[in-house]
Write a protein that holds these residues in place. Structure first.
Motif, PDB file in Angstrom:
ATOM      1  N   ALA A 105       9.369  10.743   5.544  1.00 26.79           N
ATOM      2  CA  ALA A 105       9.562  10.320   4.157  1.00 26.79           C
ATOM      3  C   ALA A 105       8.742   9.057   3.909  1.00 26.79           C
ATOM      4  O   ALA A 105       8.721   8.144   4.735  1.00 26.79           O
ATOM      5  CB  ALA A 105      11.044  10.058   3.893  1.00 26.79           C
ATOM      6  N   ALA A 106       8.068   9.016   2.800  1.00 30.46           N
ATOM      7  CA  ALA A 106       7.233   7.862   2.454  1.00 30.46           C
ATOM      8  C   ALA A 106       7.708   7.283   1.131  1.00 30.46           C
ATOM      9  O   ALA A 106       8.295   7.979   0.297  1.00 30.46           O
ATOM     10  CB  ALA A 106       5.772   8.282   2.347  1.00 30.46           C
ATOM     11  N   ALA A 107       7.460   5.998   0.959  1.00 31.22           N
ATOM     12  CA  ALA A 107       7.791   5.358  -0.308  1.00 31.22           C
ATOM     13  C   ALA A 107       6.959   6.009  -1.415  1.00 31.22           C
ATOM     14  O   ALA A 107       5.817   6.424  -1.183  1.00 31.22           O
ATOM     15  CB  ALA A 107       7.502   3.867  -0.238  1.00 31.22           C
ATOM     16  N   PRO A 108       7.521   6.138  -2.620  1.00 35.38           N
ATOM     17  CA  PRO A 108       6.742   6.742  -3.714  1.00 35.38           C
ATOM     18  C   PRO A 108       5.512   5.917  -4.033  1.00 35.38           C
ATOM     19  O   PRO A 108       5.479   4.705  -3.808  1.00 35.38           O
ATOM     20  CB  PRO A 108       7.737   6.742  -4.890  1.00 35.38           C
ATOM     21  N   ARG A 109       4.498   6.587  -4.522  1.00 37.06           N
ATOM     22  CA  ARG A 109       3.298   5.868  -4.943  1.00 37.06           C
ATOM     23  C   ARG A 109       3.664   4.840  -6.006  1.00 37.06           C
ATOM     24  O   ARG A 109       4.621   5.032  -6.759  1.00 37.06           O
ATOM     25  CB  ARG A 109       2.257   6.851  -5.487  1.00 37.06           C
ATOM     26  N   ASN A 237      10.927  -3.043  12.377  1.00 37.90           N
ATOM     27  CA  ASN A 237       9.513  -3.243  12.727  1.00 37.90           C
ATOM     28  C   ASN A 237       8.595  -2.684  11.646  1.00 37.90           C
ATOM     29  O   ASN A 237       7.532  -3.242  11.366  1.00 37.90           O
ATOM     30  CB  ASN A 237       9.204  -2.610  14.082  1.00 37.90           C
ATOM     31  N   GLN A 238       8.997  -1.583  11.055  1.00 34.03           N
ATOM     32  CA  GLN A 238       8.221  -1.019   9.943  1.00 34.03           C
ATOM     33  C   GLN A 238       8.218  -1.989   8.771  1.00 34.03           C
ATOM     34  O   GLN A 238       7.178  -2.219   8.132  1.00 34.03           O
ATOM     35  CB  GLN A 238       8.835   0.323   9.537  1.00 34.03           C
ATOM     36  N   LEU A 239       9.365  -2.591   8.478  1.00 33.76           N
ATOM     37  CA  LEU A 239       9.474  -3.563   7.391  1.00 33.76           C
ATOM     38  C   LEU A 239       8.582  -4.782   7.647  1.00 33.76           C
ATOM     39  O   LEU A 239       7.854  -5.238   6.757  1.00 33.76           O
ATOM     40  CB  LEU A 239      10.940  -3.990   7.242  1.00 33.76           C
ATOM     41  N   LEU A 240       8.630  -5.299   8.870  1.00 31.97           N
ATOM     42  CA  LEU A 240       7.817  -6.468   9.212  1.00 31.97           C
ATOM     43  C   LEU A 240       6.327  -6.139   9.151  1.00 31.97           C
ATOM     44  O   LEU A 240       5.517  -6.942   8.678  1.00 31.97           O
ATOM     45  CB  LEU A 240       8.191  -6.968  10.610  1.00 31.97           C
TER      46      LEU A 240
END
Length: 381
Positions: A105-109, A237-240
């Motif tokens: 899942a990816a953040a929306p454009r 870690n993804q957030l950082l």
């Protein structure tokens, strides 16, 4: 006589919100569980997959709780037709087996205001935005029951006094009144401290039940901190990384769950091999050296101490190194002896850039890893 009804598993509508390896390991545990397993499977999919599509597809399938010896058993498709090839167990088994094929899942454009730089939700401070994102992340963990083991959970039928979350955090971090989370009030040390504290507090509930009386809600149980910490490190870690912060939570070693400096993939793999492949008599020294070197607050003195620990291990293996390098073996130790690293003599050189410490550490760690492999090959001979 009818034909088999083949139900295929279409992965195109499912998106993974977890690391695939964690989803597989927790899914395999569900399949090994005794007794009713469907609720566990639904809870796992609710957590790990975006949206409700997978759960809906799963619930639409027949549930054959026990295999039948009658190949012509009556099913929803009518008398005299073989049962569907894929039931809930078959479907979930294939989903877990094919998890590496799932897209993440990816953040929306970005939407119009964000593309135009007019987002009203941002105050222009990247650091503050990152702290708010972290607070939201902790809120998601809390909503899914990951803090119940340490904070407790309210129930209308249970009037026991629950721990004060602020006290739980204060005992670990030494800072009072941090719950509920207020990211706008955090300094850098508090923010990074909370990242490390919650790594140690989260624990995944593998089961939950709904208490409908007076709208009490979900109650969580069967906690395990292993999968929770894997998921927590992955998400934090993804957030950082997205915020451009050059720290990450360590996944192994003496500093497990603590913020360390980010390195490239090659050096990360070197650290992994050195931590996991060192003989028992040197493991503690290697772990300590790595923790000293890569800590978020590592000073030049800490890096010298890390190099000293590695040099001591190499000194013990000097005969082995000389056997394979011949007279060039001395060059390995000359730097440690002539520069201000180990013996701290007056005639040693101390005027050099800190980047030199980084270079010598990685060189020595790579040599430790090389000698690990030489020792292992001897034992196999």
């Amino acid at each position: 006589m009818g034909d088999d009804v083949v139900v295929s598993l279409d992965l195109s509508n499912y998106e993974l919100r977890w690391p695939a390896s964690l989803f597989i390991s927790e899914g395999e545990r569900v399949l090994r569980s005794t007794g009713p397993w469907q609720d566990r499977a639904i809870w796992l999919m609710t957590e790990a997959l975006a949206g409700t599509t997978a759960v809906a597809d799963f619930e639409d399938l027949p549930n054959h709780t026990a295999p039948t010896s009658d190949p012509w058993a009556t099913t929803a498709t009518g008398w005299g037709t073989k049962r569907a090839v894929m039931d809930q167990h078959d479907w979930f088994t294939e989903l877990i087996r094919r998890a590496p094929e799932l897209k993440h899942a990816a953040a929306p454009r970005p939407y119009w205001p964000q593309r135009r730089g007019n987002g009203l939700a941002h105050d222009g401070s990247t650091a503050r935005d990152t702290r708010r994102d972290f607070a939201r992340l902790i809120g998601e963990f809390a909503d899914n029951g990951y803090l119940v083991e340490v904070f407790g959970e309210e129930c209308i039928d249970d009037h026991s006094e629950l721990p004060d979350p602020s006290d739980v955090i204060d005992r670990r971090l030494g800072i009072p009144d941090l719950w509920p989370l207020a990211p706008e009030a955090w300094g850098e040390d508090t923010f990074y401290g909370l990242i490390e504290v919650f790594h140690d507090l989260v624990s995944r509930p593998r089961t939950r039940r709904f208490h409908s009386y007076s709208g009490c809600g979900w109650h969580h149980s069967e906690f395990h901190n292993g999968p929770a910490r894997i998921l927590y490190r992955w998400k934090v870690n993804q957030l950082l990384r997205e915020a451009g912060i050059e720290y990450e939570l360590a996944a192994e070693g003496e500093d497990l769950g603590r913020l360390v400096a980010v390195t490239d993939d090659a050096r990360s793999q070197l650290v992994h091999r050195a931590l996991n492949d060192s003989p028992p008599d040197t493991t503690a020294g290697v772990r300590h050296a790595i923790a000293l070197f890569r800590g978020r607050d590592a000073s030049a003195e800490s890096k010298r101490s890390a190099i000293f620990n590695l040099a001591r291990i190499l000194e013990e293996r000097r005969a082995l190194i000389k056997e394979h390098l011949g007279k060039d073996e001395g060059a390995l130790f000359e730097i440690a002896n002539r520069f201000d690293l180990r013996h701290r003599r007056a005639d040693q050189r101390g005027e050099y850039d800190e980047a030199f410490l980084d270079w010598i550490f990685w060189w020595y760690l790579a040599t430790v890893e090389l000698t690990n492999r030489l020792i292992a090959s001897r034992s196999l001979a």
